[in-house]
Design a protein around this motif. Structure first.
Motif, PDB file in Angstrom:
ATOM      1  N   PHE A  29     -15.806  11.896 -13.918  1.00 42.75           N
ATOM      2  CA  PHE A  29     -14.858  12.881 -13.402  1.00 42.75           C
ATOM      3  C   PHE A  29     -15.606  14.163 -13.053  1.00 42.75           C
ATOM      4  O   PHE A  29     -16.770  14.330 -13.377  1.00 42.75           O
ATOM      5  CB  PHE A  29     -13.762  13.182 -14.437  1.00 42.75           C
ATOM      6  CG  PHE A  29     -14.264  13.857 -15.677  1.00 42.75           C
ATOM      7  CD1 PHE A  29     -14.206  15.245 -15.803  1.00 42.75           C
ATOM      8  CD2 PHE A  29     -14.786  13.131 -16.734  1.00 42.75           C
ATOM      9  CE1 PHE A  29     -14.668  15.884 -16.950  1.00 42.75           C
ATOM     10  CE2 PHE A  29     -15.245  13.759 -17.882  1.00 42.75           C
ATOM     11  CZ  PHE A  29     -15.194  15.143 -17.985  1.00 42.75           C
ATOM     12  N   SER A  30     -14.916  15.048 -12.357  1.00 44.34           N
ATOM     13  CA  SER A  30     -15.501  16.360 -12.082  1.00 44.34           C
ATOM     14  C   SER A  30     -14.630  17.427 -12.734  1.00 44.34           C
ATOM     15  O   SER A  30     -13.488  17.172 -13.121  1.00 44.34           O
ATOM     16  CB  SER A  30     -15.603  16.610 -10.569  1.00 44.34           C
ATOM     17  OG  SER A  30     -14.346  16.968 -10.036  1.00 44.34           O
ATOM     18  N   GLY A  31     -15.169  18.603 -12.804  1.00 47.82           N
ATOM     19  CA  GLY A  31     -14.431  19.733 -13.355  1.00 47.82           C
ATOM     20  C   GLY A  31     -13.612  20.465 -12.310  1.00 47.82           C
ATOM     21  O   GLY A  31     -13.137  21.569 -12.563  1.00 47.82           O
ATOM     22  N   ASP A  32     -13.442  19.874 -11.140  1.00 54.19           N
ATOM     23  CA  ASP A  32     -12.689  20.536 -10.083  1.00 54.19           C
ATOM     24  C   ASP A  32     -11.267  20.831 -10.538  1.00 54.19           C
ATOM     25  O   ASP A  32     -10.622  20.011 -11.202  1.00 54.19           O
ATOM     26  CB  ASP A  32     -12.655  19.683  -8.817  1.00 54.19           C
ATOM     27  CG  ASP A  32     -14.004  19.595  -8.124  1.00 54.19           C
ATOM     28  OD1 ASP A  32     -14.980  20.202  -8.613  1.00 54.19           O
ATOM     29  OD2 ASP A  32     -14.076  18.920  -7.082  1.00 54.19           O
ATOM     30  N   HIS A  33     -10.818  22.015 -10.181  1.00 50.05           N
ATOM     31  CA  HIS A  33      -9.469  22.434 -10.546  1.00 50.05           C
ATOM     32  C   HIS A  33      -8.984  23.476  -9.551  1.00 50.05           C
ATOM     33  O   HIS A  33      -9.758  23.995  -8.747  1.00 50.05           O
ATOM     34  CB  HIS A  33      -9.426  22.978 -11.977  1.00 50.05           C
ATOM     35  CG  HIS A  33     -10.370  24.117 -12.227  1.00 50.05           C
ATOM     36  ND1 HIS A  33     -11.704  23.918 -12.506  1.00 50.05           N
ATOM     37  CD2 HIS A  33     -10.174  25.449 -12.244  1.00 50.05           C
ATOM     38  CE1 HIS A  33     -12.287  25.094 -12.685  1.00 50.05           C
ATOM     39  NE2 HIS A  33     -11.380  26.051 -12.521  1.00 50.05           N
ATOM     40  N   GLU A  34      -7.703  23.744  -9.588  1.00 47.80           N
ATOM     41  CA  GLU A  34      -7.103  24.752  -8.728  1.00 47.80           C
ATOM     42  C   GLU A  34      -6.353  25.744  -9.591  1.00 47.80           C
ATOM     43  O   GLU A  34      -5.650  25.361 -10.529  1.00 47.80           O
ATOM     44  CB  GLU A  34      -6.163  24.094  -7.715  1.00 47.80           C
ATOM     45  CG  GLU A  34      -6.896  23.173  -6.770  1.00 47.80           C
ATOM     46  CD  GLU A  34      -5.987  22.472  -5.765  1.00 47.80           C
ATOM     47  OE1 GLU A  34      -4.749  22.664  -5.822  1.00 47.80           O
ATOM     48  OE2 GLU A  34      -6.525  21.740  -4.928  1.00 47.80           O
ATOM     49  N   ILE A  35      -6.525  27.020  -9.261  1.00 47.65           N
ATOM     50  CA  ILE A  35      -5.879  28.097  -9.999  1.00 47.65           C
ATOM     51  C   ILE A  35      -4.877  28.765  -9.078  1.00 47.65           C
ATOM     52  O   ILE A  35      -5.221  29.150  -7.951  1.00 47.65           O
ATOM     53  CB  ILE A  35      -6.912  29.139 -10.468  1.00 47.65           C
ATOM     54  CG1 ILE A  35      -8.005  28.479 -11.313  1.00 47.65           C
ATOM     55  CG2 ILE A  35      -6.239  30.285 -11.209  1.00 47.65           C
ATOM     56  CD1 ILE A  35      -9.229  29.343 -11.534  1.00 47.65           C
ATOM     57  N   THR A  36      -3.648  28.886  -9.552  1.00 43.02           N
ATOM     58  CA  THR A  36      -2.645  29.611  -8.784  1.00 43.02           C
ATOM     59  C   THR A  36      -1.945  30.614  -9.696  1.00 43.02           C
ATOM     60  O   THR A  36      -1.795  30.391 -10.896  1.00 43.02           O
ATOM     61  CB  THR A  36      -1.595  28.681  -8.147  1.00 43.02           C
ATOM     62  OG1 THR A  36      -1.016  27.868  -9.164  1.00 43.02           O
ATOM     63  CG2 THR A  36      -2.205  27.791  -7.083  1.00 43.02           C
TER      64      THR A  36
END
Length: 158
Positions: A29-36
């Protein structure tokens, strides 16, 4: 609802790095994430490339450093306006040092803000410099961290 003098904030962080196997192993997996935060534009985040992150995305360490820099700048501009110092340019090339421990955890040891500021020709250079100390003492973020935050301003008149 917040009480007078209290301010509540919210952020939503959504992990987007599931490659189909979840967290089966560290490289699955990757640590990719989205912050809103409400309806504001999305911040695309990941882990630091040293921890298999995507270098084209912001990592939490960069966001912490940016928060310290921005908070200091906003207080500084406010204080300069109140003191009659006219700032026409402000650029901070902040640096931070994080120490990784033997067990894989880590901590920030220090951050140094390096703002380069231009003030008016007739403005008080010494006052402009001194207002950095005051800005530091007021900065919400600097008052919330447990490591040294230094400031090495360069002030130009123009």
């Amino acid at each position: 609802m917040s009480k007078k003098g209290e301010h509540d904030y919210s952020a939503t962080v959504v992990w987007t790095g599931n490659s189909g196997e979840g967290t089966k192993n560290y490289r699955a997996f990757s640590g990719d994430h989205e912050i809103t935060c409400g309806s504001k534009p999305t911040i695309f985040g990941s882990s630091d490339p040293e921890f298999l992150g995507d270098s084209s995305r912001y990592n939490p360490e960069e966001l912490l450093l940016s928060s310290l820099s921005a908070c200091h700048m906003l207080w500084y501009l406010h204080l300069c306006a109140n003191a009659g110092v006219t700032v026409s340019e402000y650029v901070d090339n902040a640096i931070g040092r994080m120490i990784e421990t033997t067990n894989g955890s880590g901590y920030f040891e220090s951050v140094t803000l390096k703002p380069s500021i231009q003030i008016g020709k007739t403005d008080d250079h010494e006052l402009a410099k001194a207002l950095h100390d005051k800005a530091h003492s007021f900065c919400f973020i600097a008052n919330s961290v447990n490591f040294e935050v230094g400031c090495e301003p360069e002030i130009r008149t123009g």
